[in-house]
Design an enzyme around this catalytic site. Sequence first.
Site, mmCIF file in Angstrom:
data_model
loop_
_atom_site.group_PDB
_atom_site.id
_atom_site.type_symbol
_atom_site.label_atom_id
_atom_site.label_comp_id
_atom_site.label_asym_id
_atom_site.label_seq_id
_atom_site.Cartn_x
_atom_site.Cartn_y
_atom_site.Cartn_z
ATOM 1 N N ASP A 1 0.727 -0.918 -0.274
ATOM 2 C CA ASP A 1 -0.136 -0.153 -0.057
ATOM 3 C C ASP A 1 1.156 1.247 0.001
ATOM 4 O OD1 ASP A 1 -1.461 2.135 2.333
ATOM 5 O OD2 ASP A 1 -2.413 1.461 0.875
ATOM 6 N N ILE A 2 1.075 2.214 -0.933
ATOM 7 C CA ILE A 2 1.596 3.139 -0.808
ATOM 8 C C ILE A 2 0.494 4.506 -0.167
ATOM 9 C CG2 ILE A 2 1.898 6.084 -2.078
ATOM 10 C CD1 ILE A 2 3.699 2.879 -2.895
ATOM 11 N N ASP B 1 -1.720 19.654 -11.296
ATOM 12 C CA ASP B 1 -0.583 19.250 -13.155
ATOM 13 C C ASP B 1 0.536 19.659 -12.175
ATOM 14 O OD1 ASP B 1 -1.007 20.988 -16.103
ATOM 15 O OD2 ASP B 1 -0.159 18.576 -15.531
ATOM 16 N N GLU C 1 7.678 19.575 -19.916
ATOM 17 C CA GLU C 1 7.013 19.032 -20.402
ATOM 18 C C GLU C 1 5.221 19.813 -20.617
ATOM 19 O OE1 GLU C 1 2.787 18.888 -19.362
ATOM 20 O OE2 GLU C 1 2.564 17.417 -20.449
ATOM 21 N N ASP D 1 -0.078 11.771 -15.233
ATOM 22 C CA ASP D 1 0.475 13.195 -15.006
ATOM 23 C C ASP D 1 -1.344 13.744 -15.143
ATOM 24 O OD1 ASP D 1 0.910 15.694 -18.382
ATOM 25 O OD2 ASP D 1 -0.600 15.959 -15.963
ATOM 26 N N HIS E 1 -4.205 24.492 -14.777
ATOM 27 C CA HIS E 1 -3.236 25.813 -15.397
ATOM 28 C C HIS E 1 -3.388 26.627 -14.554
ATOM 29 C CE1 HIS E 1 -1.791 23.534 -19.264
ATOM 30 N NE2 HIS E 1 -0.962 22.839 -18.135
ATOM 31 N N ASP F 1 -5.390 8.698 -3.607
ATOM 32 C CA ASP F 1 -4.678 7.944 -2.892
ATOM 33 C C ASP F 1 -4.799 6.252 -4.115
ATOM 34 O OD1 ASP F 1 -6.155 5.002 -0.150
ATOM 35 O OD2 ASP F 1 -3.860 5.835 -1.126
ATOM 36 N N ASP G 1 -1.869 4.114 -5.372
ATOM 37 C CA ASP G 1 -1.809 2.675 -4.858
ATOM 38 C C ASP G 1 -1.954 1.281 -6.384
ATOM 39 O OD1 ASP G 1 -3.853 2.515 -1.949
ATOM 40 O OD2 ASP G 1 -1.773 3.002 -2.461
HETATM 41 N N1 DTR Z 1 -1.614 17.475 -17.307
HETATM 42 C C1 DTR Z 1 -1.985 18.050 -19.383
HETATM 43 C C2 DTR Z 1 -1.525 17.105 -19.921
HETATM 44 C C3 DTR Z 1 -2.962 16.761 -20.732
HETATM 45 C C4 DTR Z 1 -3.021 15.108 -20.386
HETATM 46 N N2 DTR Z 1 -4.629 14.706 -20.018
HETATM 47 C C5 DTR Z 1 -4.750 15.394 -20.498
HETATM 48 C C6 DTR Z 1 -6.097 15.788 -21.359
HETATM 49 C C7 DTR Z 1 -6.778 16.204 -21.404
HETATM 50 C C8 DTR Z 1 -6.487 17.571 -21.317
HETATM 51 C C9 DTR Z 1 -5.031 18.107 -20.551
HETATM 52 C C10 DTR Z 1 -4.107 16.976 -20.906
HETATM 53 C C11 DTR Z 1 -0.645 18.973 -19.237
HETATM 54 O O1 DTR Z 1 0.324 19.073 -18.780
HETATM 55 O O2 DTR Z 1 -1.361 20.035 -19.190
HETATM 56 ZN ZN ZN Z 2 0.014 21.194 -17.526
HETATM 57 ZN ZN ZN Z 3 0.506 17.678 -16.780
HETATM 58 CA CA CA Z 4 -2.700 3.794 -0.186
#
Ligand code: DTR
Ligand code: ZN
Ligand code: ZN
Ligand code: CA
Length: 319
Positions: A45-46, A139, A173, A202, A289, A304, A308
Amino acid sequence: MKLLLSGRALTAGAVAVATLVTGGSAAGAATAPAHPTATAAAAPDIPIANVKAHLSQLQSIASANGGNRAHGRAGYQASLNYVKAKLDAAGFTTRVQQFTASGRTGYNLIADWPGGDANQVVMAGSHLDSVTSGPGINDNGSGSSAVLETALAVARSGYQPAKHLRFAWWGAEELGLVGSRYYVNSLGSVERAKISGYLNFDMIGSPNPGYFVYDDDPTIEKTFKDYFAGLGISTEIETEGDGRSDHAPFKNAGVPVGGLFSGADYRKTSAQAAKWGGTVGQPFDRCYHSSCDTTANINDTALDRNSDAIAYAVWALSQ
Ligand code: DTR
Ligand code: ZN
Ligand code: ZN
Ligand code: CA
């Protein structure tokens, strides 16, 4: 801000260049556990408290560095130093890979767990950078913290899988998958072929969460779906993010990929709320964002469960 590299504090201009694990054989699709009848080591378990403690640290780092952890800024370097120090102390072999994006120096952090077949590398990764407009706790502090805690759980348990484990935290990224693409391109075809699977995380703690599984490699997808089925949670395939996160450079290079996602600025439907709870018609993450992507922007249950699930998949795919 000095960047701590390879155990030595260097100025950012003297960053060690990455050295990569060698070895060699072709990677096919991700393979299910080699001996399904064998007793597979069970993933631990984490502890969500540990994951949240990492998020608190990333929040403090952003607050102390202009409110963000963005590429090329002090907050990113401090975030990388935090993660690297934890991994070094736990016995990982870490290296910092430098690149340039938009005129600023960027860094990937790669951590190898000693042992396992160097010709079969199971990778788990997440982007560590935020946008400039906020601290980026969901994010993607959520993915970065869950991957970190999974790596630390490997060390705590002394897990020695048949395959080699490698963890990664990507830079830039948000500028267009720059760090992960730089890493994949720097590997070369022989090294790339050794990666039996790359797992990407992500945004996995969204406040109005969904449970999305990448529908790329079928073995990896089934591994995650089986985990959530065990919890009685039905998942959906993740299509909105195709090509939008760090799994894309790996997929484009022929590496089997998979991952988890809890949703961004798309709105939760009534059908989704019926199975997952939460608020119909609201975004999965209304602070996507934005400056409000803070530690208050996290659903602990989703974080959680996803943490896991990461451990479950790392253990299941590395036997
Ligand atoms: N996490 C977002 C990129 C991302 C990954 N899956 C989706 C779905 C819909 C919108 C954005 C994303 C980023 O790093 O901006
Ligand atoms: Zn992002
Ligand atoms: Zn992202
Ligand atoms: Ca956990």
